[in-house]
Design a protein around this motif. Structure first.
Motif, PDB file in Angstrom:
ATOM      1  N   PHE A   1      -6.454  34.558  29.966  1.00 32.55           N
ATOM      2  CA  PHE A   1      -7.021  35.880  30.243  1.00 32.55           C
ATOM      3  C   PHE A   1      -8.159  36.207  29.284  1.00 32.55           C
ATOM      4  O   PHE A   1      -9.188  36.734  29.676  1.00 32.55           O
ATOM      5  CB  PHE A   1      -5.945  36.960  30.133  1.00 32.55           C
ATOM      6  CG  PHE A   1      -5.301  37.251  31.441  1.00 32.55           C
ATOM      7  CD1 PHE A   1      -6.009  37.900  32.442  1.00 32.55           C
ATOM      8  CD2 PHE A   1      -4.010  36.860  31.680  1.00 32.55           C
ATOM      9  CE1 PHE A   1      -5.431  38.148  33.667  1.00 32.55           C
ATOM     10  CE2 PHE A   1      -3.425  37.103  32.899  1.00 32.55           C
ATOM     11  CZ  PHE A   1      -4.128  37.744  33.891  1.00 32.55           C
ATOM     12  N   LEU A   2      -7.943  35.872  28.010  1.00 33.63           N
ATOM     13  CA  LEU A   2      -8.981  36.156  27.019  1.00 33.63           C
ATOM     14  C   LEU A   2     -10.256  35.389  27.343  1.00 33.63           C
ATOM     15  O   LEU A   2     -11.356  35.940  27.286  1.00 33.63           O
ATOM     16  CB  LEU A   2      -8.480  35.793  25.623  1.00 33.63           C
ATOM     17  CG  LEU A   2      -7.469  36.762  25.021  1.00 33.63           C
ATOM     18  CD1 LEU A   2      -6.817  36.177  23.784  1.00 33.63           C
ATOM     19  CD2 LEU A   2      -8.164  38.075  24.677  1.00 33.63           C
TER      20      LEU A   2
ATOM     21  N   THR B   1     -12.097  36.928  30.210  1.00 35.60           N
ATOM     22  CA  THR B   1     -12.761  38.187  29.924  1.00 35.60           C
ATOM     23  C   THR B   1     -13.757  38.037  28.776  1.00 35.60           C
ATOM     24  O   THR B   1     -14.221  39.015  28.221  1.00 35.60           O
ATOM     25  CB  THR B   1     -11.740  39.284  29.573  1.00 35.60           C
ATOM     26  OG1 THR B   1     -10.853  38.756  28.582  1.00 35.60           O
ATOM     27  CG2 THR B   1     -10.938  39.695  30.778  1.00 35.60           C
TER      28      THR B   1
ATOM     29  N   HIS C   1     -13.499  36.529  25.657  1.00 39.59           N
ATOM     30  CA  HIS C   1     -13.121  36.562  24.251  1.00 39.59           C
ATOM     31  C   HIS C   1     -12.655  35.173  23.835  1.00 39.59           C
ATOM     32  O   HIS C   1     -12.234  34.382  24.666  1.00 39.59           O
ATOM     33  CB  HIS C   1     -11.996  37.572  24.013  1.00 39.59           C
ATOM     34  CG  HIS C   1     -12.331  38.956  24.430  1.00 39.59           C
ATOM     35  ND1 HIS C   1     -13.211  39.750  23.739  1.00 39.59           N
ATOM     36  CD2 HIS C   1     -11.927  39.694  25.495  1.00 39.59           C
ATOM     37  CE1 HIS C   1     -13.314  40.912  24.335  1.00 39.59           C
ATOM     38  NE2 HIS C   1     -12.558  40.906  25.422  1.00 39.59           N
TER      39      HIS C   1
ATOM     40  N   GLN D   1      -8.870  45.665  17.125  1.00 42.59           N
ATOM     41  CA  GLN D   1      -9.934  46.598  17.481  1.00 42.59           C
ATOM     42  C   GLN D   1     -11.051  46.603  16.469  1.00 42.59           C
ATOM     43  O   GLN D   1     -12.170  46.966  16.787  1.00 42.59           O
ATOM     44  CB  GLN D   1      -9.351  47.989  17.614  1.00 42.59           C
ATOM     45  CG  GLN D   1      -8.571  48.098  18.890  1.00 42.59           C
ATOM     46  CD  GLN D   1      -8.676  49.463  19.491  1.00 42.59           C
ATOM     47  OE1 GLN D   1      -8.282  50.427  18.870  1.00 42.59           O
ATOM     48  NE2 GLN D   1      -9.204  49.559  20.676  1.00 42.59           N
TER      49      GLN D   1
ATOM     50  N   PRO E   1      -9.859  44.619  23.101  1.00 40.44           N
ATOM     51  CA  PRO E   1      -9.000  45.781  23.323  1.00 40.44           C
ATOM     52  C   PRO E   1      -7.591  45.519  22.786  1.00 40.44           C
ATOM     53  O   PRO E   1      -7.058  44.428  22.946  1.00 40.44           O
ATOM     54  CB  PRO E   1      -8.966  45.922  24.846  1.00 40.44           C
ATOM     55  CG  PRO E   1     -10.017  45.052  25.382  1.00 40.44           C
ATOM     56  CD  PRO E   1     -10.351  44.043  24.346  1.00 40.44           C
TER      57      PRO E   1
ATOM     58  N   GLU F   1      -4.944  46.461  23.871  1.00 42.48           N
ATOM     59  CA  GLU F   1      -3.951  46.330  24.932  1.00 42.48           C
ATOM     60  C   GLU F   1      -3.541  44.894  25.173  1.00 42.48           C
ATOM     61  O   GLU F   1      -2.540  44.617  25.811  1.00 42.48           O
ATOM     62  CB  GLU F   1      -4.464  46.927  26.242  1.00 42.48           C
ATOM     63  CG  GLU F   1      -4.500  48.432  26.260  1.00 42.48           C
ATOM     64  CD  GLU F   1      -5.593  48.982  25.369  1.00 42.48           C
ATOM     65  OE1 GLU F   1      -6.607  48.272  25.162  1.00 42.48           O
ATOM     66  OE2 GLU F   1      -5.442  50.100  24.880  1.00 42.48           O
ATOM     67  N   ILE F   2      -4.355  43.955  24.648  1.00 39.83           N
ATOM     68  CA  ILE F   2      -3.956  42.556  24.766  1.00 39.83           C
ATOM     69  C   ILE F   2      -2.567  42.376  24.162  1.00 39.83           C
ATOM     70  O   ILE F   2      -1.769  41.559  24.623  1.00 39.83           O
ATOM     71  CB  ILE F   2      -4.996  41.634  24.086  1.00 39.83           C
ATOM     72  CG1 ILE F   2      -4.645  40.156  24.295  1.00 39.83           C
ATOM     73  CG2 ILE F   2      -5.090  41.885  22.607  1.00 39.83           C
ATOM     74  CD1 ILE F   2      -4.953  39.656  25.637  1.00 39.83           C
TER      75      ILE F   2
ATOM     76  N   VAL G   1      -0.025  44.589  24.252  1.00 37.92           N
ATOM     77  CA  VAL G   1       0.973  45.008  25.237  1.00 37.92           C
ATOM     78  C   VAL G   1       1.111  43.951  26.328  1.00 37.92           C
ATOM     79  O   VAL G   1       2.207  43.607  26.777  1.00 37.92           O
ATOM     80  CB  VAL G   1       0.578  46.359  25.875  1.00 37.92           C
ATOM     81  CG1 VAL G   1       1.672  46.830  26.808  1.00 37.92           C
ATOM     82  CG2 VAL G   1       0.309  47.395  24.812  1.00 37.92           C
ATOM     83  N   MET G   2      -0.051  43.417  26.747  1.00 38.86           N
ATOM     84  CA  MET G   2      -0.038  42.403  27.792  1.00 38.86           C
ATOM     85  C   MET G   2       0.737  41.172  27.342  1.00 38.86           C
ATOM     86  O   MET G   2       1.545  40.624  28.089  1.00 38.86           O
ATOM     87  CB  MET G   2      -1.473  42.024  28.105  1.00 38.86           C
ATOM     88  CG  MET G   2      -1.706  41.587  29.492  1.00 38.86           C
ATOM     89  SD  MET G   2      -3.411  41.062  29.595  1.00 38.86           S
ATOM     90  CE  MET G   2      -3.263  39.384  29.078  1.00 38.86           C
TER      91      MET G   2
ATOM     92  N   GLU H   1       3.037  41.086  25.128  1.00 38.35           N
ATOM     93  CA  GLU H   1       4.445  41.436  25.059  1.00 38.35           C
ATOM     94  C   GLU H   1       5.091  41.249  26.436  1.00 38.35           C
ATOM     95  O   GLU H   1       6.152  40.630  26.568  1.00 38.35           O
ATOM     96  CB  GLU H   1       4.520  42.901  24.641  1.00 38.35           C
ATOM     97  CG  GLU H   1       5.800  43.323  24.012  1.00 38.35           C
ATOM     98  CD  GLU H   1       5.708  44.779  23.595  1.00 38.35           C
ATOM     99  OE1 GLU H   1       4.835  45.099  22.762  1.00 38.35           O
ATOM    100  OE2 GLU H   1       6.492  45.582  24.096  1.00 38.35           O
ATOM    101  N   GLY H   2       4.432  41.774  27.481  1.00 40.10           N
ATOM    102  CA  GLY H   2       4.954  41.611  28.830  1.00 40.10           C
ATOM    103  C   GLY H   2       4.997  40.153  29.235  1.00 40.10           C
ATOM    104  O   GLY H   2       5.976  39.688  29.833  1.00 40.10           O
TER     105      GLY H   2
END
Lengths: 395, 314
Positions: free
Chosen positions: A56-57, A60, A62, A342, A349, A351-352, A354-355, A357-358
Motif C-alpha cells: 500500500f505504501l 501511494t 511512500h 507525521q 499519514p 492512519e497507516i 491504524v491500517m 493494526e487492522g
C-alpha cells in the motif's frame, strides 16, 4: 433451468462436480500441534501484514523502508520511545484482558470501548469531587475503584439481559459504545457539567483533575502507575482463571453451557459476573487514561479505539493472559509510531498505523487456522482430497 | 408543526433511512446465509471514500457508486475467505474489517479530507411524474433521488428472492442448518461466499450513497458516523425480513432527523446528544423486548448464524 432440475439437486457422485470440488482449498485437522507452530504463526502473520502494508505504501508513493525504520526507531529503539510505547500499551493490556475474560466463556463483550469511556467519566468525576480533601494515594485508589465501577455499571444491562433473556450481547454492547461516546461529548461540549473546565473559552475541554490525583510516573518518562495496575491485573486474571473455583467454572461454562448447568454451576450468575469483570477491566483502562495520561476527561484522547483494539489483543494472544502483555506492547508500538510518521518530511499519514493494526489482525486471524489445521492448497497434491471428496453416504 | 415542516422532516427521514436500509438489507442477506459480518461500518467507509475518489476523478456519480460498491464487496470477500474457508471467528474478523476499513479509508482519503464533491458529480433528484403531486406523500416519497427508489426495489426483490425462489430457499437452508443443506446437495460454502459478497456490495453501495447524496464533503469522522452499527442492529430489529428492514430504516431515519426538526420547532430542552442516542437505545429496548421467549420464536434468527461449517466435524 427449471426449478426442479436445478443444479443443486444433482447427486454428489457426478464426476463433473467431483472434479470441480478438487480446485477448492481444503483443511485437515492436525492430530497434534507442534510447539514451534505457536511461535511461527503469529510471527508470520505480522510479517505478512507488514508486507501488505508495504504494498500500500508503495502504491501511494511512500517508501516502506523509511516508514518502517521510522516506526521502529520511534517506538522501540530509544528509552523514551519505548517508554511511550508502554504508555500506549497500558490501556490495551486492560481492554485486552476485558475481551479475554468474556471471550473465554464465549460471551462477546464488544463494548469495552464504551465501558472505558464511562470508567473515565466516573474516575475523573470522583477525582474532581474529592479534590484536595484526601491524600493523593487515597484519591488514586478511589479513582481506580470508580473506573472499574463505571465499566461494570455500563455493562450491567447487557449482562442481565444476556443472562436471563439471552439477549444478544454483541449487539447491545456494540450499540452502547455509541451511546457512551455521545454522553462524554455532551459532558464536555454540550453542557456545563462538573467535568467541563469553566475557564475554557471557545474550545471546551475537560476540567483538570487535582494534582494530588495524578498517577505517579516512572522517572522522567511518561510511564505511569496504570502500567503497574495493568500488569497486576494480568497476574490476577491468570490466577483467577487457573487457580480458583470461579476460573474453573468459567472453563466449564466456556466448553459447554449445558455441562455447566448439570455440574451445578449457577450459569446466569456466572454470565453476569464474567461480563461485570470484563466491564470493570475496561473501566480501569479509562481510569488509567484519566489519571496517568490526559489528566482530565478528554473525548479526543479517549476515543481512539482502545476498546476495539483490546479485541485484537485478546485474539492475537490466543486468550492467554501472559501473551496479552507482549501483543499489547507490539500494538502499542505501532500506535505510538503513528505520530512520529507525521513529522517525516514526506508527511506519511499516521492512519497507516491504524491500517497496519487492522491488517495484522486480519492476517493473524487467517493464519490462526494453521495452528489447528493443515492446509491443502488447490494446486498441491496430497491426501486431503480424501477428506473433501464426498463420501458415498453423503447423498 | 405545520404541514410543510412535517413533509420536509418526513422526506428527510426517508432519505436518511436509505443508506441504513441498503446496508441492513445487505447484512440481512449475509446473515441469512449464517455469516455474521460486523464490518458494515468499515465497508461503508471504504465504499464512501472510493466513491468520492472515483467520482472526483471521472466526474460520474454512477462510476463512483459502482466503485464504492465493489470496494465494499472486496472487504466482504476478505471476511468470507477468513470465516468460511479458514473458519476464523466471525465476530473478530468483522471487527477487524471495521478497523482495517477505517484505517484504509482515512489513509486514502487524507489528501481530500474536507473537500466537497462538485455539484455535477452528485446524485440528481428525480421526481416521479404523477405520484409527486399527491398531497403530503408526494413530497415525502416521490421527490427523492433514484437510489431511494432503487432501495425499495431492492427490498422487494430481496423479499421475493428469499421467500419465493428456489435459490432463496437454499440460502435459508444454509443459514438454518448447513449440515442438512450439505446432505441435500447444496454447496454450502459457495452459497455463503456469494451472499457475503452481495452483502458487501450493498454495504459499499450504502457508503457510496452517503457520499453522493447525504454528506457535503468527505470526512472520515462524519461520513458514516456509526450508521454501519445501527444497520446491524436493524437486521435484528427487522427479524431478518427485508420489508421490516425498510420500515425500520424509515423509523431510524426519523430518529436521526428528529434532532433538526425539533431544533427547527424551537424545542431545546433535550440536548442534541441525547436525541442522537435514541436510535441506539431504541434498538436495545426492542432487542430486550424481542428476547421474551414467545416473541423470540417468531423473530427468526438463522439457527446457524455465526457458526463456522466444517463438513468433517459435522
Amino acid at each position: 433451468m427449471s426449478a426442479l432440475t436445478g443444479d443443486e439437486a444433482r447427486p454428489r457422485t457426478d464426476p463433473d462436480r467431483a472434479g470441480r470440488r478438487r480446485r477448492v482449498l481444503s483443511l485437515e485437522r492436525r492430530a497434534a500441534v507442534p510447539a514451534w507452530i505457536y511461535v511461527a504463526v503469529p510471527v508470520i502473520a505480522v510479517l505478512l501484514a507488514l508486507a501488505a502494508g508495504a504494498v500500500f505504501l508503495l502504491l501511494t508513493g511512500h517508501s516502506p523502508f523509511t516508514v518502517y525504520r521510522v516506526m521502529i526507531q520511534a517506538s522501540f529503539a530509544s528509552t523514551f520511545g519505548f517508554a511511550d510505547t508502554l504508555v500506549s500499551a497500558t490501556p490495551l493490556i486492560l481492554t485486552g484482558l476485558a475481551a479475554l475474560v468474556s471471550f473465554r466463556v464465549k460471551l462477546w463483550n464488544i463494548g469495552a470501548e464504551g465501558q472505558l469511556y464511562i470508567g473515565a467519566v466516573c474516575a475523573s468525576g470522583v477525582a474532581i469531587l474529592i479534590g484536595e480533601s484526601l491524600p493523593g494515594w487515597a484519591n488514586i485508589l478511589m479513582m481506580l475503584a470508580a473506573g472499574a465501577f463505571g465499566g461494570m455499571l455500563f455493562i450491567l444491562i447487557p449482562a442481565i439481559a444476556r443472562a436471563w433473556l439471552r439477549t444478544n450481547e454483541i449487539i447491545t454492547t456494540l450499540l452502547l459504545n455509541s451511546v457512551a461516546l455521545l454522553f462524554i461529548n455532551w459532558l464536555i461540549f454540550g453542557s456545563r457539567s462538573l467535568w467541563r473546565d469553566p475557564a475554557a473559552g471557545q474550545f471546551p475541554q475537560g476540567l483538570r483533575i487535582p494534582d494530588a490525583a495524578y498517577f505517579p510516573r516512572w522517572g522522567a518518562t511518561r510511564v505511569h502507575l496504570g502500567l503497574l495496575v495493568a500488569l497486576l491485573a494480568v497476574v490476577a486474571i491468570w490466577f483467577t482463571l487457573n487457580r480458583t473455583r470461579f476460573g474453573f467454572r468459567m472453563k466449564i461454562l466456556g466448553d459447554s453451557e449445558s455441562a455447566a448447568r448439570y455440574a451445578g454451576v449457577p450459569v446466569r450468575l456466572m454470565v453476569v459476573a464474567v461480563l461485570l469483570l470484563s466491564g470493570a477491566l475496561a473501566g480501569l483502562a479509562g481510569a488509567a487514561d484519566v489519571g496517568g495520561f490526559s489528566r482530565r476527561l478528554d473525548p479526543h484522547s479517549l476515543a481512539i479505539g482502545m476498546g476495539y483494539a483490546g479485541i485484537i489483543v485478546a485474539a492475537l494472544s490466543r486468550l492467554n493472559p501472559g501473551s496479552v502483555i507482549l501483543v499489547a506492547i507490539m500494538l502499542g508500538g505501532v500506535r505510538n509510531a503513528g505520530t512520529a510518521l507525521q513529522s517525516l518530511p514526506e508527511r506519511v499519514p499516521m492512519e497507516i498505523a491504524v491500517m497496519l493494526e487492522g491488517a495484522i489482525l486480519l492476517f493473524a486471524l487467517g493464519s490462526e487456522v494453521l495452528v489447528r489445521y493443515r492446509i491443502h492448497w488447490p494446486w498441491s497434491k496430497g491426501p486431503a482430497l480424501e477428506s473433501s471428496t464426498p463420501q458415498a453416504g453423503a447423498t | 408543526m405545520n404541514e410543510t415542516v412535517l413533509a420536509m422532516t418526513l422526506a428527510a427521514a426517508v432519505a436518511a433511512g436509505t443508506p441504513l436500509a441498503l446496508a441492513a438489507i445487505g447484512e440481512l442477506i449475509t446473515e441469512r446465509a449464517g455469516i455474521l459480518n460486523l464490518g458494515v461500518e468499515g465497508m461503508m467507509l471504504l465504499g464512501a471514500v472510493t466513491t468520492f475518489l472515483v467520482a472526483l476523478a471521472t466526474g460520474s456519480p454512477w462510476l463512483g457508486m459502482a466503485a464504492g460498491a465493489l470496494a465494499g464487496a472486496g472487504l466482504s470477500a476478505a471476511h468470507a475467505f477468513l470465516t468460511i474457508s479458514l473458519r476464523a471467528n466471525q465476530i473478530v474478523s468483522g471487527l477487524a474489517l471495521v478497523i482495517f476499513g477505517t484505517g484504509l479509508s482515512t489513509f486514502l482519503g487524507r489528501p481530500v479530507e474536507g473537500m466537497p464533491l462538485p455539484r455535477e458529480s452528485r446524485l440528481p433528484r428525480m421526481s416521479i411524474e404523477i405520484l409527486q403531486d399527491l398531497p403530503l406523500l408526494g413530497r415525502v416519497l416521490f421527490q427523492q433521488d433514484v437510489v431511494v427508489y432503487a432501495t425499495w426495489i431492492i427490498a422487494a426483490l430481496t423479499a421475493f428472492y428469499l421467500f419465493r425462489t428456489r435459490p432463496g430457499l437454499s440460502l435459508r437452508a444454509v443459514g438454518e442448518s448447513p449440515a442438512t443443506a450439505d446432505v441435500m446437495g447444496l454447496r454450502v460454502n459457495a452459497i455463503r461466499y456469494v451472499h457475503t459478497i452481495v452483502g458487501g456490495l450493498l454495504g459499499g453501495g450504502a457508503g457510496a450513497y452517503l457520499m453522493l447524496a447525504r454528506v457535503p464533503a468527505w470526512s472520515q469522522a462524519a461520513t458514516t458516523n456509526g450508521i454501519g452499527f445501527i444497520a446491524i442492529a436493524l437486521v435484528v430489529f427487522a427479524s431478518w425480513r427485508p420489508w421490516r428492514a425498510l420500515l425500520g430504516a424509515l423509523i431510524f431515519g426519523l430518529a436521526l432527523r428528529a434532532n433538526f426538526a425539533l431544533q427547527a420547532a424551537g424545542v431545546t430542552f433535550v440536548p442534541a446528544e441525547f436525541l442522537a442516542m435514541t436510535p441506539y437505545l431504541l434498538t436495545i429496548l426492542v432487542l430486550i423486548v424481542l428476547s421474551f421467549s414467545d416473541l423470540r420464536r417468531r423473530a427468526g434468527a438463522p439457527e446457524a448464524l455465526g457458526v463456522p461449517y466444517a463438513r468433517e466435524e459435522r
